[in-house]
Motif scaffolding. Sequence first.
Motif, PDB file in Angstrom:
ATOM      1  N   GLN A 100       0.847  -1.199   0.000  1.00 45.80           N
ATOM      2  CA  GLN A 100       0.000   0.000   0.000  1.00 45.80           C
ATOM      3  C   GLN A 100       0.883   1.251   0.000  1.00 45.80           C
ATOM      4  N   ALA A 101       1.910   1.212  -0.840  1.00 46.53           N
ATOM      5  CA  ALA A 101       2.856   2.311  -0.986  1.00 46.53           C
ATOM      6  C   ALA A 101       2.939   2.696  -2.465  1.00 46.53           C
ATOM      7  N   THR A 102       3.594   3.808  -2.743  1.00 49.66           N
ATOM      8  CA  THR A 102       3.763   4.292  -4.104  1.00 49.66           C
ATOM      9  C   THR A 102       5.232   4.224  -4.498  1.00 49.66           C
ATOM     10  N   CYS A 103       5.505   3.633  -5.625  1.00 50.70           N
ATOM     11  CA  CYS A 103       6.889   3.522  -6.101  1.00 50.70           C
ATOM     12  C   CYS A 103       7.229   4.774  -6.913  1.00 50.70           C
ATOM     13  N   ILE A 104       8.161   5.581  -6.420  1.00 53.00           N
ATOM     14  CA  ILE A 104       8.533   6.807  -7.130  1.00 53.00           C
ATOM     15  C   ILE A 104       9.865   6.655  -7.882  1.00 53.00           C
ATOM     16  N   ARG A 105      10.561   5.547  -7.615  1.00 50.80           N
ATOM     17  CA  ARG A 105      11.736   5.192  -8.419  1.00 50.80           C
ATOM     18  C   ARG A 105      11.828   3.669  -8.425  1.00 50.80           C
ATOM     19  N   SER A 106      11.908   3.115  -9.612  1.00 52.61           N
ATOM     20  CA  SER A 106      11.960   1.664  -9.726  1.00 52.61           C
ATOM     21  C   SER A 106      13.295   1.235 -10.325  1.00 52.61           C
ATOM     22  N   THR A 107      13.685   0.010 -10.031  1.00 57.34           N
ATOM     23  CA  THR A 107      14.851  -0.620 -10.658  1.00 57.34           C
ATOM     24  C   THR A 107      14.472  -2.062 -10.960  1.00 57.34           C
ATOM     25  N   SER A 108      15.348  -2.771 -11.619  1.00 53.74           N
ATOM     26  CA  SER A 108      15.089  -4.182 -11.936  1.00 53.74           C
ATOM     27  C   SER A 108      15.563  -5.119 -10.833  1.00 53.74           C
ATOM     28  N   SER A 109      16.134  -4.570  -9.766  1.00 56.36           N
ATOM     29  CA  SER A 109      16.674  -5.401  -8.676  1.00 56.36           C
ATOM     30  C   SER A 109      15.567  -6.215  -8.017  1.00 56.36           C
ATOM     31  N   LEU A 110      15.859  -7.495  -7.774  1.00 57.00           N
ATOM     32  CA  LEU A 110      14.896  -8.363  -7.096  1.00 57.00           C
ATOM     33  C   LEU A 110      15.053  -8.250  -5.583  1.00 57.00           C
ATOM     34  N   ILE A 111      13.933  -8.319  -4.891  1.00 49.65           N
ATOM     35  CA  ILE A 111      13.923  -8.219  -3.425  1.00 49.65           C
ATOM     36  C   ILE A 111      14.131  -9.611  -2.846  1.00 49.65           C
ATOM     37  N   VAL A 112      15.145  -9.748  -2.018  1.00 50.83           N
ATOM     38  CA  VAL A 112      15.471 -11.068  -1.455  1.00 50.83           C
ATOM     39  C   VAL A 112      15.104 -11.176   0.025  1.00 50.83           C
ATOM     40  N   ASP A 113      15.023 -10.043   0.729  1.00 46.98           N
ATOM     41  CA  ASP A 113      14.605 -10.091   2.129  1.00 46.98           C
ATOM     42  C   ASP A 113      14.044  -8.745   2.542  1.00 46.98           C
ATOM     43  N   VAL A 114      13.426  -8.722   3.721  1.00 50.69           N
ATOM     44  CA  VAL A 114      12.806  -7.503   4.269  1.00 50.69           C
ATOM     45  C   VAL A 114      13.474  -7.195   5.597  1.00 50.69           C
ATOM     46  N   GLN A 115      13.860  -5.937   5.787  1.00 52.43           N
ATOM     47  CA  GLN A 115      14.578  -5.556   7.000  1.00 52.43           C
ATOM     48  C   GLN A 115      13.999  -4.280   7.604  1.00 52.43           C
ATOM     49  N   ILE A 116      14.082  -4.202   8.943  1.00 50.10           N
ATOM     50  CA  ILE A 116      13.761  -2.956   9.639  1.00 50.10           C
ATOM     51  C   ILE A 116      14.979  -2.462  10.421  1.00 50.10           C
ATOM     52  N   ASP A 117      16.056  -3.245  10.409  1.00 43.11           N
ATOM     53  CA  ASP A 117      17.316  -2.895  11.061  1.00 43.11           C
ATOM     54  C   ASP A 117      18.360  -2.684   9.971  1.00 43.11           C
ATOM     55  N   SER A 118      18.847  -1.464   9.827  1.00 46.56           N
ATOM     56  CA  SER A 118      19.779  -1.146   8.747  1.00 46.56           C
ATOM     57  C   SER A 118      21.043  -1.987   8.809  1.00 46.56           C
ATOM     58  N   ARG A 119      21.424  -2.432  10.013  1.00 44.94           N
ATOM     59  CA  ARG A 119      22.644  -3.225  10.168  1.00 44.94           C
ATOM     60  C   ARG A 119      22.529  -4.593   9.508  1.00 44.94           C
ATOM     61  N   LEU A 120      21.298  -5.059   9.306  1.00 49.65           N
ATOM     62  CA  LEU A 120      21.080  -6.377   8.719  1.00 49.65           C
ATOM     63  C   LEU A 120      20.864  -6.318   7.219  1.00 49.65           C
ATOM     64  N   CYS A 121      20.856  -5.120   6.667  1.00 51.08           N
ATOM     65  CA  CYS A 121      20.623  -4.972   5.234  1.00 51.08           C
ATOM     66  C   CYS A 121      21.833  -5.428   4.422  1.00 51.08           C
ATOM     67  N   SER A 122      21.539  -5.979   3.247  1.00 55.08           N
ATOM     68  CA  SER A 122      22.593  -6.397   2.321  1.00 55.08           C
ATOM     69  C   SER A 122      22.020  -6.304   0.913  1.00 55.08           C
ATOM     70  N   SER A 123      22.733  -6.856  -0.046  1.00 56.52           N
ATOM     71  CA  SER A 123      22.282  -6.790  -1.430  1.00 56.52           C
ATOM     72  C   SER A 123      20.895  -7.405  -1.587  1.00 56.52           C
ATOM     73  N   GLY A 124      19.959  -6.637  -2.133  1.00 61.49           N
ATOM     74  CA  GLY A 124      18.609  -7.130  -2.374  1.00 61.49           C
ATOM     75  C   GLY A 124      17.610  -6.874  -1.265  1.00 61.49           C
ATOM     76  N   SER A 125      18.020  -6.210  -0.190  1.00 61.00           N
ATOM     77  CA  SER A 125      17.102  -5.968   0.929  1.00 61.00           C
ATOM     78  C   SER A 125      16.055  -4.916   0.578  1.00 61.00           C
ATOM     79  N   LEU A 126      14.856  -5.093   1.140  1.00 63.20           N
ATOM     80  CA  LEU A 126      13.814  -4.066   1.150  1.00 63.20           C
ATOM     81  C   LEU A 126      13.792  -3.507   2.562  1.00 63.20           C
ATOM     82  N   PHE A 127      14.185  -2.249   2.720  1.00 64.64           N
ATOM     83  CA  PHE A 127      14.350  -1.647   4.049  1.00 64.64           C
ATOM     84  C   PHE A 127      13.178  -0.718   4.348  1.00 64.64           C
ATOM     85  N   PHE A 128      12.488  -0.993   5.465  1.00 66.26           N
ATOM     86  CA  PHE A 128      11.418  -0.131   5.941  1.00 66.26           C
ATOM     87  C   PHE A 128      12.006   0.855   6.941  1.00 66.26           C
ATOM     88  N   ALA A 129      11.980   2.131   6.596  1.00 67.71           N
ATOM     89  CA  ALA A 129      12.589   3.173   7.438  1.00 67.71           C
ATOM     90  C   ALA A 129      11.610   3.599   8.529  1.00 67.71           C
TER      91      ALA A 129
END
Length: 465
Positions: A22-51
Amino acid sequence: MNSYQHIDQFAFTASSIASLCQATCIRSTSSLIVDVQIDSRLCSSGSLFFALKGEHTDGFTYIKAVSEKGAAAVVVPSEHAQDAMHLCDCAILVSDDVLASLHALSRSYLSLFPQLTTVGVTGSCGKSTTKEAIACIAGQLGPTAKTPGNLNSEYGLPLSTFSLEKQSRYGIFEMGIDHVGEMDRMVSILKPTLGLLTNIGISHLEKLGSQEIIAQEKAKIFHPDLEAGFVSRSCKHLPRIEKQASRTLYRYDADAVQAVDMGLEGWLVTYGGETFQIRAVGKHLLEDVVGAITVGAYLGASPREIARSLEGFTPMPGRSSVHRSDITIIDDSYNASLDSTRSIISYVSNLRWGGEKKVVLGPMKELGTQSQAAHRAVANLLARSTFARAYLFGSEMEEAASQLRRLGYADKVLFTENFEELEHSVEKQSNRGDLFLLKASRSVGMERMIPSLTEYAARRPLRYA
Protein backbone atom coordinates in the motif's frame (compact mmCIF):
# COMPACT_ATOMS: atom_id res chain seq x y z
CA MET A 1 19.99 -11.84 3.90
CA ASN A 2 18.11 -13.53 6.76
CA SER A 3 18.30 -17.28 6.17
CA TYR A 4 14.75 -17.75 7.47
CA GLN A 5 13.18 -15.38 4.91
CA HIS A 6 11.82 -16.75 1.65
CA ILE A 7 10.22 -13.68 0.10
CA ASP A 8 12.73 -13.98 -2.77
CA GLN A 9 10.77 -17.00 -4.09
CA PHE A 10 8.25 -14.60 -5.68
CA ALA A 11 10.83 -12.47 -7.54
CA PHE A 12 9.35 -9.13 -6.44
CA THR A 13 10.75 -5.84 -7.67
CA ALA A 14 10.00 -2.47 -6.08
CA SER A 15 7.30 -1.72 -8.63
CA SER A 16 5.60 -5.11 -8.28
CA ILE A 17 5.65 -5.09 -4.49
CA ALA A 18 4.45 -1.49 -4.06
CA SER A 19 0.74 -2.32 -4.19
CA LEU A 20 1.24 -5.14 -1.67
CA CYS A 21 2.74 -2.56 0.72
CA GLN A 22 0.00 0.00 0.00
CA ALA A 23 2.86 2.31 -0.99
CA THR A 24 3.76 4.29 -4.10
CA CYS A 25 6.89 3.52 -6.10
CA ILE A 26 8.53 6.81 -7.13
CA ARG A 27 11.74 5.19 -8.42
CA SER A 28 11.96 1.66 -9.73
CA THR A 29 14.85 -0.62 -10.66
CA SER A 30 15.09 -4.18 -11.94
CA SER A 31 16.67 -5.40 -8.68
CA LEU A 32 14.90 -8.36 -7.10
CA ILE A 33 13.92 -8.22 -3.43
CA VAL A 34 15.47 -11.07 -1.45
CA ASP A 35 14.60 -10.09 2.13
CA VAL A 36 12.81 -7.50 4.27
CA GLN A 37 14.58 -5.56 7.00
CA ILE A 38 13.76 -2.96 9.64
CA ASP A 39 17.32 -2.90 11.06
CA SER A 40 19.78 -1.15 8.75
CA ARG A 41 22.64 -3.22 10.17
CA LEU A 42 21.08 -6.38 8.72
CA CYS A 43 20.62 -4.97 5.23
CA SER A 44 22.59 -6.40 2.32
CA SER A 45 22.28 -6.79 -1.43
CA GLY A 46 18.61 -7.13 -2.37
CA SER A 47 17.10 -5.97 0.93
CA LEU A 48 13.81 -4.07 1.15
CA PHE A 49 14.35 -1.65 4.05
CA PHE A 50 11.42 -0.13 5.94
CA ALA A 51 12.59 3.17 7.44
CA LEU A 52 10.60 3.03 10.67
CA LYS A 53 10.74 5.77 13.26
CA GLY A 54 11.19 4.44 16.78
CA GLU A 55 11.48 5.93 20.25
CA HIS A 56 15.23 6.43 19.97
CA THR A 57 16.14 6.14 16.28
CA ASP A 58 14.73 7.14 12.91
CA GLY A 59 15.27 4.63 10.14
CA PHE A 60 15.25 7.38 7.54
CA THR A 61 18.68 8.52 8.72
CA TYR A 62 20.11 5.19 7.51
CA ILE A 63 18.69 4.99 3.98
CA LYS A 64 21.90 6.22 2.35
CA ALA A 65 23.89 3.56 4.20
CA VAL A 66 21.53 0.74 3.22
CA SER A 67 21.54 1.92 -0.39
CA GLU A 68 25.33 1.75 -0.36
CA LYS A 69 25.08 -1.82 0.97
CA GLY A 70 23.15 -2.77 -2.16
CA ALA A 71 19.56 -2.61 -0.87
CA ALA A 72 17.00 -3.19 -3.62
CA ALA A 73 14.58 -0.59 -2.24
CA VAL A 74 13.63 1.54 0.74
CA VAL A 75 10.20 2.46 2.09
CA VAL A 76 10.18 6.01 3.45
CA PRO A 77 7.60 8.47 4.82
CA SER A 78 5.87 10.53 2.12
CA GLU A 79 7.16 13.78 3.58
CA HIS A 80 10.73 12.63 2.98
CA ALA A 81 10.23 11.52 -0.63
CA GLN A 82 12.32 14.25 -2.25
CA ASP A 83 15.12 13.93 0.29
CA ALA A 84 15.23 10.19 -0.37
CA MET A 85 15.67 10.80 -4.10
CA HIS A 86 18.91 12.65 -3.33
CA LEU A 87 20.20 10.35 -0.60
CA CYS A 88 20.06 6.93 -2.24
CA ASP A 89 20.37 5.26 -5.63
CA CYS A 90 18.10 2.29 -5.02
CA ALA A 91 14.37 2.02 -5.71
CA ILE A 92 12.14 4.14 -3.47
CA LEU A 93 8.64 3.50 -2.16
CA VAL A 94 6.77 6.17 -0.20
CA SER A 95 4.03 5.69 2.38
CA ASP A 96 2.01 7.85 4.73
CA ASP A 97 2.62 5.21 7.45
CA VAL A 98 5.72 3.03 7.06
CA LEU A 99 4.73 0.58 9.80
CA ALA A 100 1.27 0.19 8.26
CA SER A 101 3.00 -0.59 4.94
CA LEU A 102 5.07 -3.32 6.60
CA HIS A 103 1.85 -4.78 8.04
CA ALA A 104 0.14 -4.56 4.64
CA LEU A 105 3.01 -6.42 2.98
CA SER A 106 2.79 -9.16 5.58
CA ARG A 107 -0.98 -9.52 5.06
CA SER A 108 -0.49 -9.62 1.31
CA TYR A 109 2.25 -12.22 1.65
CA LEU A 110 0.07 -14.42 3.85
CA SER A 111 -2.73 -14.25 1.27
CA LEU A 112 -0.41 -16.07 -1.17
CA PHE A 113 -0.76 -19.23 0.97
CA PRO A 114 -4.48 -20.15 0.90
CA GLN A 115 -3.67 -23.72 1.99
CA LEU A 116 -2.00 -22.53 5.21
CA THR A 117 -3.14 -23.35 8.75
CA THR A 118 -1.73 -20.85 11.24
CA VAL A 119 -1.34 -21.07 15.01
CA GLY A 120 -0.88 -17.92 17.11
CA VAL A 121 0.70 -18.31 20.56
CA THR A 122 0.53 -15.65 23.24
CA GLY A 123 0.90 -15.40 27.03
CA SER A 124 3.03 -13.74 29.68
CA CYS A 125 5.62 -16.51 29.54
CA GLY A 126 6.12 -19.85 27.85
CA LYS A 127 5.37 -18.61 24.32
CA SER A 128 8.64 -19.69 22.73
CA THR A 129 8.69 -23.17 24.25
CA THR A 130 5.07 -23.77 23.26
CA LYS A 131 5.67 -22.43 19.75
CA GLU A 132 8.75 -24.61 19.25
CA ALA A 133 6.95 -27.74 20.46
CA ILE A 134 3.89 -27.10 18.26
CA ALA A 135 6.20 -26.57 15.28
CA CYS A 136 7.91 -29.92 15.99
CA ILE A 137 4.54 -31.70 15.94
CA ALA A 138 3.17 -29.82 12.92
CA GLY A 139 6.38 -30.69 11.08
CA GLN A 140 5.27 -34.35 11.22
CA LEU A 141 2.10 -33.40 9.33
CA GLY A 142 3.55 -31.18 6.64
CA PRO A 143 6.04 -28.42 5.80
CA THR A 144 6.03 -25.95 8.70
CA ALA A 145 7.31 -22.42 9.22
CA LYS A 146 7.66 -20.77 12.61
CA THR A 147 8.68 -17.57 14.34
CA PRO A 148 12.49 -17.42 14.23
CA GLY A 149 13.79 -16.71 17.73
CA ASN A 150 11.37 -14.34 19.40
CA LEU A 151 10.29 -12.02 16.57
CA ASN A 152 6.85 -11.76 18.14
CA SER A 153 5.86 -8.06 18.28
CA GLU A 154 3.99 -5.91 15.79
CA TYR A 155 7.45 -5.36 14.27
CA GLY A 156 8.69 -8.94 14.55
CA LEU A 157 5.52 -10.79 13.52
CA PRO A 158 5.50 -9.35 9.96
CA LEU A 159 9.15 -10.36 9.52
CA SER A 160 8.30 -13.84 10.82
CA THR A 161 5.65 -14.36 8.16
CA PHE A 162 8.31 -14.11 5.45
CA SER A 163 9.60 -17.48 6.69
CA LEU A 164 6.75 -19.13 4.78
CA GLU A 165 7.68 -21.11 1.68
CA LYS A 166 5.42 -22.02 -1.23
CA GLN A 167 5.01 -25.55 0.11
CA SER A 168 4.31 -24.49 3.73
CA ARG A 169 1.22 -26.10 5.20
CA TYR A 170 1.52 -24.79 8.75
CA GLY A 171 2.74 -21.51 10.23
CA ILE A 172 3.36 -21.32 13.98
CA PHE A 173 3.81 -17.75 15.21
CA GLU A 174 4.36 -16.06 18.57
CA MET A 175 2.28 -12.98 19.28
CA GLY A 176 3.72 -11.03 22.22
CA ILE A 177 2.41 -7.67 23.40
CA ASP A 178 3.60 -4.94 25.73
CA HIS A 179 1.01 -2.20 25.13
CA VAL A 180 -2.70 -1.78 24.57
CA GLY A 181 -3.79 -2.22 20.95
CA GLU A 182 -0.80 -4.27 19.84
CA MET A 183 -2.75 -7.54 19.68
CA ASP A 184 -5.41 -5.85 17.53
CA ARG A 185 -2.76 -4.91 15.00
CA MET A 186 -1.17 -8.37 15.01
CA VAL A 187 -4.53 -10.12 14.58
CA SER A 188 -5.24 -7.79 11.66
CA ILE A 189 -2.05 -9.16 10.08
CA LEU A 190 -2.18 -12.86 10.90
CA LYS A 191 -5.74 -13.70 12.01
CA PRO A 192 -4.57 -17.15 13.18
CA THR A 193 -6.59 -20.27 12.43
CA LEU A 194 -5.93 -21.51 15.97
CA GLY A 195 -4.98 -19.46 19.03
CA LEU A 196 -3.30 -20.51 22.28
CA LEU A 197 -2.86 -18.48 25.48
CA THR A 198 -0.34 -19.88 27.97
CA ASN A 199 -0.90 -17.70 31.05
CA ILE A 200 -1.44 -14.23 32.44
CA GLY A 201 1.22 -12.70 34.69
CA ILE A 202 2.53 -9.23 35.45
CA SER A 203 5.07 -9.00 32.63
CA HIS A 204 4.88 -5.56 30.95
CA LEU A 205 2.63 -4.33 33.75
CA GLU A 206 4.39 -0.97 33.56
CA LYS A 207 2.87 -0.25 30.13
CA LEU A 208 -0.33 -2.30 30.33
CA GLY A 209 -1.42 -1.14 33.79
CA SER A 210 -3.10 -4.18 35.37
CA GLN A 211 -3.45 -7.94 35.04
CA GLU A 212 -7.06 -7.43 34.01
CA ILE A 213 -5.95 -5.31 31.05
CA ILE A 214 -3.21 -7.83 30.21
CA ALA A 215 -5.85 -10.61 30.14
CA GLN A 216 -8.21 -8.48 28.07
CA GLU A 217 -5.55 -7.60 25.51
CA LYS A 218 -4.04 -11.08 25.17
CA ALA A 219 -7.50 -12.68 24.89
CA LYS A 220 -7.98 -10.73 21.65
CA ILE A 221 -6.04 -13.53 19.98
CA PHE A 222 -9.36 -15.43 20.13
CA HIS A 223 -10.83 -13.40 17.27
CA PRO A 224 -14.32 -13.95 15.74
CA ASP A 225 -13.04 -16.00 12.76
CA LEU A 226 -10.98 -18.35 14.94
CA GLU A 227 -11.45 -22.06 14.28
CA ALA A 228 -10.37 -23.17 17.78
CA GLY A 229 -8.75 -21.70 20.87
CA PHE A 230 -6.65 -23.24 23.65
CA VAL A 231 -5.84 -21.96 27.15
CA SER A 232 -4.02 -23.32 30.18
CA ARG A 233 -6.42 -24.45 32.88
CA SER A 234 -4.21 -22.69 35.46
CA CYS A 235 -4.34 -19.37 33.60
CA LYS A 236 -5.33 -16.43 35.80
CA HIS A 237 -8.53 -14.59 34.85
CA LEU A 238 -9.74 -17.68 32.99
CA PRO A 239 -13.48 -16.83 33.34
CA ARG A 240 -12.84 -13.32 31.95
CA ILE A 241 -10.85 -14.74 29.04
CA GLU A 242 -13.43 -17.40 28.20
CA LYS A 243 -16.24 -14.86 28.35
CA GLN A 244 -14.37 -12.55 25.98
CA ALA A 245 -13.42 -15.32 23.54
CA SER A 246 -15.54 -15.77 20.44
CA ARG A 247 -16.04 -19.49 21.14
CA THR A 248 -15.55 -22.22 23.74
CA LEU A 249 -11.87 -22.76 24.47
CA TYR A 250 -10.08 -26.07 24.92
CA ARG A 251 -8.39 -26.20 28.34
CA TYR A 252 -5.14 -28.05 28.98
CA ASP A 253 -2.81 -28.72 31.92
CA ALA A 254 0.21 -30.86 32.78
CA ASP A 255 -1.99 -33.54 34.34
CA ALA A 256 -3.30 -34.43 30.86
CA VAL A 257 -0.24 -36.67 30.44
CA GLN A 258 1.64 -39.09 32.64
CA ALA A 259 5.00 -37.57 33.42
CA VAL A 260 7.93 -38.80 35.49
CA ASP A 261 10.22 -36.04 36.72
CA MET A 262 13.79 -36.96 35.79
CA GLY A 263 15.33 -33.86 37.33
CA LEU A 264 17.89 -32.18 35.11
CA GLU A 265 17.27 -34.88 32.47
CA GLY A 266 13.77 -33.48 31.93
CA TRP A 267 10.55 -35.50 31.87
CA LEU A 268 9.56 -38.97 30.75
CA VAL A 269 6.13 -38.40 29.21
CA THR A 270 3.48 -40.96 28.33
CA TYR A 271 0.68 -39.85 26.04
CA GLY A 272 -1.80 -42.05 24.21
CA GLY A 273 0.23 -45.13 25.05
CA GLU A 274 3.45 -43.65 23.63
CA THR A 275 6.40 -42.75 25.87
CA PHE A 276 9.08 -40.18 25.08
CA GLN A 277 11.58 -37.96 26.86
CA ILE A 278 11.65 -34.17 26.72
CA ARG A 279 14.68 -32.30 28.00
CA ALA A 280 12.72 -29.49 29.61
CA VAL A 281 13.44 -28.69 33.26
CA GLY A 282 10.55 -27.63 35.49
CA LYS A 283 6.79 -28.16 35.70
CA HIS A 284 6.08 -24.91 33.84
CA LEU A 285 7.90 -26.15 30.74
CA LEU A 286 6.09 -29.48 30.93
CA GLU A 287 2.78 -27.59 30.82
CA ASP A 288 3.96 -25.65 27.76
CA VAL A 289 4.68 -28.95 26.01
CA VAL A 290 1.26 -30.31 27.00
CA GLY A 291 -0.31 -27.22 25.42
CA ALA A 292 1.55 -28.07 22.23
CA ILE A 293 0.40 -31.69 22.42
CA THR A 294 -3.22 -30.52 22.74
CA VAL A 295 -2.90 -28.36 19.63
CA GLY A 296 -1.07 -31.12 17.76
CA ALA A 297 -3.82 -33.62 18.53
CA TYR A 298 -6.41 -31.12 17.27
CA LEU A 299 -4.44 -30.78 14.03
CA GLY A 300 -4.68 -34.53 13.58
CA ALA A 301 -1.31 -35.75 14.84
CA SER A 302 -1.44 -39.28 16.26
CA PRO A 303 0.15 -40.13 19.62
CA ARG A 304 2.94 -41.89 17.70
CA GLU A 305 3.60 -38.81 15.56
CA ILE A 306 3.56 -36.59 18.65
CA ALA A 307 5.98 -38.89 20.48
CA ARG A 308 8.28 -39.07 17.47
CA SER A 309 8.35 -35.29 17.06
CA LEU A 310 8.95 -34.49 20.73
CA GLU A 311 11.49 -37.21 21.59
CA GLY A 312 14.49 -35.32 22.96
CA PHE A 313 12.73 -31.95 22.65
CA THR A 314 14.87 -29.17 24.10
CA PRO A 315 13.62 -25.60 24.66
CA MET A 316 15.45 -22.66 23.13
CA PRO A 317 18.62 -21.41 24.90
CA GLY A 318 17.99 -19.52 28.12
CA ARG A 319 14.81 -21.44 28.95
CA SER A 320 16.10 -23.64 31.79
CA SER A 321 18.99 -24.82 29.62
CA VAL A 322 21.35 -27.15 31.49
CA HIS A 323 25.12 -26.65 31.12
CA ARG A 324 27.19 -29.45 32.60
CA SER A 325 30.87 -29.21 33.48
CA ASP A 326 32.74 -29.15 36.80
CA ILE A 327 29.73 -27.17 37.98
CA THR A 328 26.16 -27.44 36.70
CA ILE A 329 24.33 -24.34 35.51
CA ILE A 330 20.61 -24.00 34.85
CA ASP A 331 20.40 -21.03 32.51
CA ASP A 332 16.89 -19.57 32.77
CA SER A 333 18.13 -16.10 31.93
CA TYR A 334 16.18 -15.44 28.75
CA ASN A 335 13.51 -13.57 30.69
CA ALA A 336 12.00 -13.20 34.15
CA SER A 337 8.44 -12.69 35.30
CA LEU A 338 7.25 -13.21 38.88
CA ASP A 339 5.49 -16.46 37.96
CA SER A 340 8.40 -17.95 36.01
CA THR A 341 10.90 -16.89 38.71
CA ARG A 342 8.82 -18.47 41.46
CA SER A 343 8.37 -21.64 39.42
CA ILE A 344 12.03 -22.28 38.66
CA ILE A 345 13.21 -21.30 42.17
CA SER A 346 10.72 -23.72 43.73
CA TYR A 347 11.67 -26.49 41.33
CA VAL A 348 15.43 -26.20 41.84
CA SER A 349 14.99 -25.76 45.61
CA ASN A 350 13.20 -29.12 45.75
CA LEU A 351 15.71 -30.82 43.45
CA ARG A 352 17.93 -33.44 45.09
CA TRP A 353 21.58 -32.43 44.74
CA GLY A 354 24.77 -33.68 46.33
CA GLY A 355 26.54 -30.32 46.41
CA GLU A 356 25.50 -26.77 47.18
CA LYS A 357 22.77 -25.01 45.26
CA LYS A 358 23.23 -21.31 44.55
CA VAL A 359 21.08 -18.78 42.74
CA VAL A 360 22.06 -15.68 40.76
CA LEU A 361 19.09 -13.38 40.18
CA GLY A 362 18.77 -10.24 38.12
CA PRO A 363 15.81 -7.88 38.13
CA MET A 364 12.32 -8.54 36.80
CA LYS A 365 11.74 -5.56 34.51
CA GLU A 366 8.66 -3.54 33.47
CA LEU A 367 6.57 -4.38 36.54
CA GLY A 368 5.60 -0.79 37.29
CA THR A 369 3.97 -0.23 40.69
CA GLN A 370 4.17 -3.97 41.45
CA SER A 371 7.96 -4.12 41.18
CA GLN A 372 8.86 -3.81 44.87
CA ALA A 373 6.16 -6.23 45.99
CA ALA A 374 7.22 -8.75 43.33
CA HIS A 375 10.88 -8.62 44.33
CA ARG A 376 9.92 -8.97 48.02
CA ALA A 377 7.86 -12.03 47.09
CA VAL A 378 10.94 -13.59 45.48
CA ALA A 379 12.91 -12.90 48.68
CA ASN A 380 10.24 -14.59 50.80
CA LEU A 381 10.49 -17.67 48.61
CA LEU A 382 14.29 -17.69 48.75
CA ALA A 383 14.17 -17.52 52.55
CA ARG A 384 12.30 -20.86 52.57
CA SER A 385 14.48 -22.47 49.91
CA THR A 386 17.45 -24.83 50.02
CA PHE A 387 19.85 -22.48 48.23
CA ALA A 388 23.12 -22.08 50.12
CA ARG A 389 23.70 -18.58 48.74
CA ALA A 390 21.83 -15.95 46.73
CA TYR A 391 23.53 -13.36 44.52
CA LEU A 392 21.24 -10.46 43.64
CA PHE A 393 22.02 -8.00 40.86
CA GLY A 394 20.42 -4.75 39.72
CA SER A 395 18.68 -1.87 41.45
CA GLU A 396 15.28 -3.60 41.54
CA MET A 397 16.82 -6.51 43.47
CA GLU A 398 17.81 -4.22 46.34
CA GLU A 399 14.28 -4.66 47.68
CA ALA A 400 14.74 -8.44 47.70
CA ALA A 401 18.11 -8.13 49.43
CA SER A 402 16.66 -5.89 52.12
CA GLN A 403 13.80 -8.30 52.68
CA LEU A 404 16.18 -11.25 53.04
CA ARG A 405 18.23 -9.34 55.59
CA ARG A 406 15.05 -8.56 57.54
CA LEU A 407 14.31 -12.28 57.51
CA GLY A 408 17.73 -13.06 58.98
CA TYR A 409 19.55 -14.24 55.86
CA ALA A 410 22.13 -11.47 55.57
CA ASP A 411 25.09 -13.88 55.64
CA LYS A 412 23.73 -15.82 52.64
CA VAL A 413 23.06 -12.83 50.38
CA LEU A 414 25.19 -10.63 48.17
CA PHE A 415 23.62 -7.58 46.49
CA THR A 416 25.39 -5.44 43.91
CA GLU A 417 24.64 -3.16 40.97
CA ASN A 418 28.06 -3.82 39.44
CA PHE A 419 28.20 -6.81 37.09
CA GLU A 420 31.96 -7.27 37.45
CA GLU A 421 31.58 -7.41 41.23
CA LEU A 422 28.80 -9.96 40.77
CA GLU A 423 30.96 -12.13 38.54
CA HIS A 424 33.94 -11.91 40.89
CA SER A 425 31.88 -12.82 43.96
CA VAL A 426 30.15 -15.74 42.28
CA GLU A 427 33.41 -17.11 40.89
CA LYS A 428 35.24 -16.70 44.19
CA GLN A 429 32.60 -18.67 46.08
CA SER A 430 32.03 -21.38 43.46
CA ASN A 431 33.21 -24.94 43.84
CA ARG A 432 33.22 -28.02 41.66
CA GLY A 433 29.99 -29.88 42.28
CA ASP A 434 27.90 -26.73 42.76
CA LEU A 435 24.56 -26.22 41.03
CA PHE A 436 23.86 -22.63 39.90
CA LEU A 437 20.53 -21.20 38.77
CA LEU A 438 20.74 -18.04 36.64
CA LYS A 439 17.52 -16.03 36.25
CA ALA A 440 16.97 -12.45 35.06
CA SER A 441 15.15 -10.28 32.55
CA ARG A 442 16.57 -10.40 29.03
CA SER A 443 18.11 -6.94 29.11
CA VAL A 444 20.53 -8.02 31.86
CA GLY A 445 22.34 -10.57 29.70
CA MET A 446 22.95 -12.86 32.67
CA GLU A 447 24.18 -15.62 30.34
CA ARG A 448 27.42 -13.61 30.08
CA MET A 449 28.42 -15.25 33.33
CA ILE A 450 28.41 -18.83 32.02
CA PRO A 451 31.83 -19.04 30.27
CA SER A 452 33.86 -17.42 33.04
CA LEU A 453 32.02 -19.27 35.81
CA THR A 454 32.56 -22.61 34.08
CA GLU A 455 36.23 -21.90 33.45
CA TYR A 456 36.87 -20.70 37.00
CA ALA A 457 35.11 -23.63 38.64
CA ALA A 458 37.28 -26.06 36.70
CA ARG A 459 40.29 -24.78 38.62
CA ARG A 460 38.64 -25.16 42.02
CA PRO A 461 39.01 -28.22 44.26
CA LEU A 462 36.25 -30.83 44.29
CA ARG A 463 34.33 -30.39 47.55
CA TYR A 464 31.69 -33.03 47.02
CA ALA A 465 32.32 -36.69 46.32
